[in-house]
Structure formats: C-alpha cells, structure tokens
Scaffold this active site. Sequence first.
Site, PDB file in Angstrom:
ATOM      1  N   ASN A  74       4.020  -5.434   5.972  1.00 22.11           N
ATOM      2  CA  ASN A  74       2.797  -6.171   6.303  1.00 22.11           C
ATOM      3  C   ASN A  74       3.119  -7.547   6.871  1.00 22.11           C
ATOM      4  O   ASN A  74       2.408  -8.037   7.759  1.00 22.11           O
ATOM      5  CB  ASN A  74       1.895  -6.297   5.070  1.00 22.11           C
ATOM      6  CG  ASN A  74       1.297  -4.966   4.664  1.00 22.11           C
ATOM      7  OD1 ASN A  74       1.003  -4.123   5.499  1.00 22.11           O
ATOM      8  ND2 ASN A  74       1.130  -4.765   3.365  1.00 22.11           N
ATOM      9  N   SER A  81       0.808  -1.218   0.000  1.00 22.38           N
ATOM     10  CA  SER A  81       0.000   0.000   0.000  1.00 22.38           C
ATOM     11  C   SER A  81       0.844   1.271   0.000  1.00 22.38           C
ATOM     12  O   SER A  81       0.398   2.315  -0.491  1.00 22.38           O
ATOM     13  CB  SER A  81      -0.937   0.012   1.213  1.00 22.38           C
ATOM     14  OG  SER A  81      -0.200  -0.111   2.413  1.00 22.38           O
ATOM     15  N   ASP A 107      -1.025   8.245   9.515  1.00 20.83           N
ATOM     16  CA  ASP A 107      -1.407   7.063  10.293  1.00 20.83           C
ATOM     17  C   ASP A 107      -0.177   6.306  10.789  1.00 20.83           C
ATOM     18  O   ASP A 107      -0.285   5.172  11.252  1.00 20.83           O
ATOM     19  CB  ASP A 107      -2.302   6.144   9.471  1.00 20.83           C
ATOM     20  CG  ASP A 107      -1.590   5.550   8.257  1.00 20.83           C
ATOM     21  OD1 ASP A 107      -0.446   5.959   7.964  1.00 20.83           O
ATOM     22  OD2 ASP A 107      -2.167   4.658   7.604  1.00 20.83           O
ATOM     23  N   HIS A 156       1.534   5.110   6.343  1.00 22.32           N
ATOM     24  CA  HIS A 156       1.446   5.510   4.943  1.00 22.32           C
ATOM     25  C   HIS A 156       1.804   6.993   4.797  1.00 22.32           C
ATOM     26  O   HIS A 156       1.279   7.829   5.540  1.00 22.32           O
ATOM     27  CB  HIS A 156       0.031   5.285   4.414  1.00 22.32           C
ATOM     28  CG  HIS A 156      -0.413   3.857   4.508  1.00 22.32           C
ATOM     29  ND1 HIS A 156      -1.119   3.373   5.596  1.00 22.32           N
ATOM     30  CD2 HIS A 156      -0.233   2.816   3.667  1.00 22.32           C
ATOM     31  CE1 HIS A 156      -1.370   2.083   5.408  1.00 22.32           C
ATOM     32  NE2 HIS A 156      -0.835   1.720   4.255  1.00 22.32           N
ATOM     33  N   GLY A 168      -1.955  -3.928   1.123  1.00 25.23           N
ATOM     34  CA  GLY A 168      -2.090  -5.128   1.934  1.00 25.23           C
ATOM     35  C   GLY A 168      -1.228  -6.298   1.521  1.00 25.23           C
ATOM     36  O   GLY A 168      -1.243  -7.339   2.183  1.00 25.23           O
TER      37      GLY A 168
END
Length: 258
Positions: free
Chosen positions: A132, A73, A233, A236, A102
Amino acid sequence: MKKMLWVLWIGAACSIFGGCRSSQKALCGKVVLGSHAAVTPVSRDANWWMSRHLSVLDQVKQGNPEVIFIGDSITHGWENKGKEIWQPYYAKYNAINMGFSGDLTEHVLWRLENGQVDGISPKAAVLMIGTNNAARNQYTPEQIADGIRAIVCTLRSKLPQTKILLLAIFPRGSDEQRKDKTQDAAYNPLWAKNDTVNRMISKFADGKTIFYLDINKAFLNDQGVLTREVMPDLLHPEKKGYALWAQAMEPTLVKLLK
C-alpha cells in the site's frame, strides 16, 4: 528528543533481553522514528479500524498464540477468501490475524505500539507489509524499507523470544492492468517497486531471529505472469492463492516453530 529516544530505546531493549546481536543493533540503530511518514506511527480515522484493533487486543488477552500474522488487506483476507486454508494450517497454533485492510507501515507501527503484542510471546511472527505504501508516489522504496525495518525492530524489542518471518511483498498488477478485467499482470512498475523494496529488506535477515522468505514465484504461471485465477483483482489472493501461500511457507514456518 523523541527521535533519539526511539533509537536508545531499541538499544536498551537489546541490552535488557540479551537477544540482540551486533547485526541487530546495526539494523535497529538506523531507525529514526518520525524522520518520514513510513516510520511515524499513526492510527487511522475509521470506526471499523479501531474496532478491529480493540478486537485484536481482546484476542491477545485471551491466550498465548504460537503464531501471529501482521500485515494489510492481503493478510486480513485470511478471514474470508483464505478462511478454509487457515483452519487446517494455523488454527492449531492459536494463531491471531493482525492484518488490517489498507494499512501502511506507519499504521502497523501504531498498532504494535498500542498493545497488539503486549503480554504474549509467540514462537513466530509472520510479517508482510508495504504494497500500500508502494502504490503511493510519495513513498520511495528506501522509505518503505525503513518502515519495514522499524516494524521488525519493534517486534524484536517487544517480542525478544519470537522469530520473525519476513515475507517478500507479493507481486501485483499495475493500476491499468487491474482496471482492465481481461488482463492478467505481467511485470510492471509497481511490481518492480515492490521487488526493489524486497531486495532491501532481504538484508535484514540474520538467520537466527529474523528470517526472510520470498515465495512470490508460487503465485506465477510458467510465463512469470500473475493470473486472476490466483489473485482476481491482481492484488488480493483468491482461495487458491491462499493455498499456494500456505503450502510455500509451510516448510519454513514449521522449522521456526520447532
């Protein structure tokens, strides 16, 4: 048999293309497909994911990109938060964004094995993957590094003329830091796990066809903290984060493209 064929296939590609030196043979000879989850190619059961895969295949058929970006992502985000930065930096190279939100290392392997780099010969491939996997307890740093190794070796086999720019996995917030919107991200266990992987994958570079680049300090303030101004966040990048990424990577990427 499948595991052995994977190793032999990498070696055969080295011989056919003449692009693999002894260091690369040593690197890829350690890859055993299917030995654990991070090196077992698998697709994802999501309509948007397969639709995006087919869209990338269409882009690949339309032209010869000079640069491809491969990742999750964070790379996918060049199409939204990073769109204004992408245009002046990478549109001129007919660059293709192969970032899928993801994705784990095993998903990238599946995509590469199912057409995403077929029929092209870009000058450079920018790879950044693994955060991830790190967020899931079942993956050790060694397994994540194995997954990245498998991706690098697949790229070397399928794109023997392409230079691989392997980026360090970016810093990130912990689950607790990300939930508390008042917090920025100081060094934490997840960030440390990524750094452990980074130390391992940095050794993949040979300075000839595989290049390792750590631009992580570009995202941090003077206190070594990852702020929400750069990554809202704490995972990202915001527009500013993508600008920092492009600026920090530019000198190295330009050299590779020459």
